[in-house]
Write a protein that holds these residues in place. Structure first.
Motif, short mmCIF file in Angstrom:
data_model
loop_
_atom_site.label_atom_id
_atom_site.label_comp_id
_atom_site.label_asym_id
_atom_site.label_seq_id
_atom_site.Cartn_x
_atom_site.Cartn_y
_atom_site.Cartn_z
N LEU A 176 0.85 -1.19 0.00
CA LEU A 176 0.00 0.00 0.00
C LEU A 176 0.89 1.24 0.00
CD1 LEU A 176 -2.75 -0.80 2.66
CD2 LEU A 176 -3.11 -0.48 0.20
N GLN A 177 0.54 2.20 -0.86
CA GLN A 177 1.22 3.49 -0.90
C GLN A 177 0.25 4.56 -0.41
OE1 GLN A 177 3.44 4.34 -4.46
NE2 GLN A 177 2.97 6.51 -4.33
N HIS A 178 0.71 5.41 0.53
CA HIS A 178 -0.11 6.46 1.14
C HIS A 178 0.32 7.83 0.65
CE1 HIS A 178 -1.00 4.04 5.05
NE2 HIS A 178 -0.30 3.25 4.27
N PHE A 179 -0.65 8.73 0.48
CA PHE A 179 -0.38 10.15 0.22
C PHE A 179 -1.43 10.94 0.99
CE2 PHE A 179 -1.28 14.09 -2.06
CZ PHE A 179 -0.02 14.64 -2.17
N VAL A 189 0.07 -0.72 -4.78
CA VAL A 189 1.12 -0.52 -5.78
C VAL A 189 0.93 -1.57 -6.88
CG1 VAL A 189 3.61 -0.61 -6.20
CG2 VAL A 189 2.72 0.51 -4.14
N PRO A 190 0.85 -1.14 -8.15
CA PRO A 190 0.65 -2.10 -9.25
C PRO A 190 1.70 -3.21 -9.24
CG PRO A 190 0.38 0.14 -10.04
CD PRO A 190 0.90 0.25 -8.63
N ASP A 191 1.22 -4.43 -9.48
CA ASP A 191 2.07 -5.63 -9.59
C ASP A 191 2.80 -5.96 -8.29
OD1 ASP A 191 1.43 -6.14 -12.35
OD2 ASP A 191 2.69 -4.42 -12.84
N LEU A 194 -3.56 -8.17 -7.81
CA LEU A 194 -4.44 -7.34 -6.98
C LEU A 194 -4.28 -5.86 -7.33
CD1 LEU A 194 -6.34 -7.31 -4.38
CD2 LEU A 194 -4.25 -6.74 -3.12
N SER A 195 -5.42 -5.16 -7.39
CA SER A 195 -5.41 -3.70 -7.49
C SER A 195 -6.50 -3.19 -6.57
CB SER A 195 -5.64 -3.24 -8.93
OG SER A 195 -6.93 -3.64 -9.37
N GLY A 196 -6.40 -1.92 -6.19
CA GLY A 196 -7.45 -1.37 -5.34
C GLY A 196 -7.02 -0.16 -4.57
N LYS A 197 -7.95 0.30 -3.73
CA LYS A 197 -7.72 1.48 -2.90
C LYS A 197 -8.35 1.24 -1.54
CE LYS A 197 -11.80 3.80 -4.72
NZ LYS A 197 -12.33 4.99 -5.38
N MET A 198 -7.77 1.89 -0.53
CA MET A 198 -8.24 1.72 0.84
C MET A 198 -8.57 3.09 1.43
SD MET A 198 -6.31 -0.16 4.05
CE MET A 198 -6.44 -1.82 3.37
N ALA A 199 -9.64 3.13 2.20
CA ALA A 199 -9.98 4.31 2.98
C ALA A 199 -9.83 3.96 4.45
CB ALA A 199 -11.41 4.76 2.68
N ILE A 200 -9.45 4.95 5.25
CA ILE A 200 -9.28 4.75 6.70
C ILE A 200 -10.26 5.66 7.42
CG2 ILE A 200 -7.72 5.17 8.63
CD1 ILE A 200 -5.42 4.30 6.84
N ARG A 201 -10.94 5.09 8.41
CA ARG A 201 -11.85 5.85 9.27
C ARG A 201 -11.43 5.63 10.71
NH1 ARG A 201 -16.46 3.16 9.60
NH2 ARG A 201 -15.79 1.38 8.38
N ILE A 202 -11.55 6.68 11.52
CA ILE A 202 -11.31 6.55 12.96
C ILE A 202 -12.59 6.98 13.65
CG2 ILE A 202 -9.90 7.23 14.93
CD1 ILE A 202 -7.67 7.93 12.92
#
Length: 132
Positions: free
Chosen positions: A82-85, A100-102, A111-119
């Motif tokens: 996972l890459q964060h910005f 990160v691709p590949d 695998l490809s995708g995106k993650m959201a974080i909630r607190i």
């Protein structure tokens, strides 16, 4: 390709580690180690590093991070990165976490995708949308 969505909790430990740049003119540059444990459909641990910049303005900062996640996703074994910005503009936050691709391995290859974080109430949650 179908998009899947999984949600769960995670714990995170951040520890300062020695960095190269320190920052000047009211900016504090930092480097930290990341250790996470994910529960739910993503049953995994991760390790990584974060670079951050805290400004002299309350609530304004930025960070980037890379973490490698190892475990199972919906029962499939493997790892991915996972890459964060992330930025905060006087308290308004923007966060992008992408696979990160590949970077997927074993049963998570491709695998490809995106993650959201909630607190919420001090508990960290992830919402992971992915294609495999």
């Amino acid at each position: 390709m179908a998009t899947h969505k999984v949600t769960g909790e995670f714990t995170v430990k951040l520890n300062p580690i020695e960095g190269y740049a320190k920052g000047i003119d009211g900016v504090n540059l930092g480097r930290m180690s990341i250790d996470k444990t994910f529960t739910g459909e993503l049953d995994a641990t991760s390790t990584g590093e974060m670079l951050s910049a805290m400004t002299a303005t309350q609530g304004s900062a930025g960070y980037v991070a890379i973490e490698q996640v190892v475990g199972t996703l919906a029962g499939k074994q493997g790892s991915f990165v996972l890459q964060h910005f992330g930025t905060m503009d006087k308290g308004q936050d923007s966060l992008i976490l992408n696979v990160v691709p590949d970077s997927g391995s074993n049963e998570l290859a491709g695998l490809s995708g995106k993650m959201a974080i909630r607190i919420e109430a001090g508990i960290h949650f992830y919402d992971f949308e992915y294609q495999l």
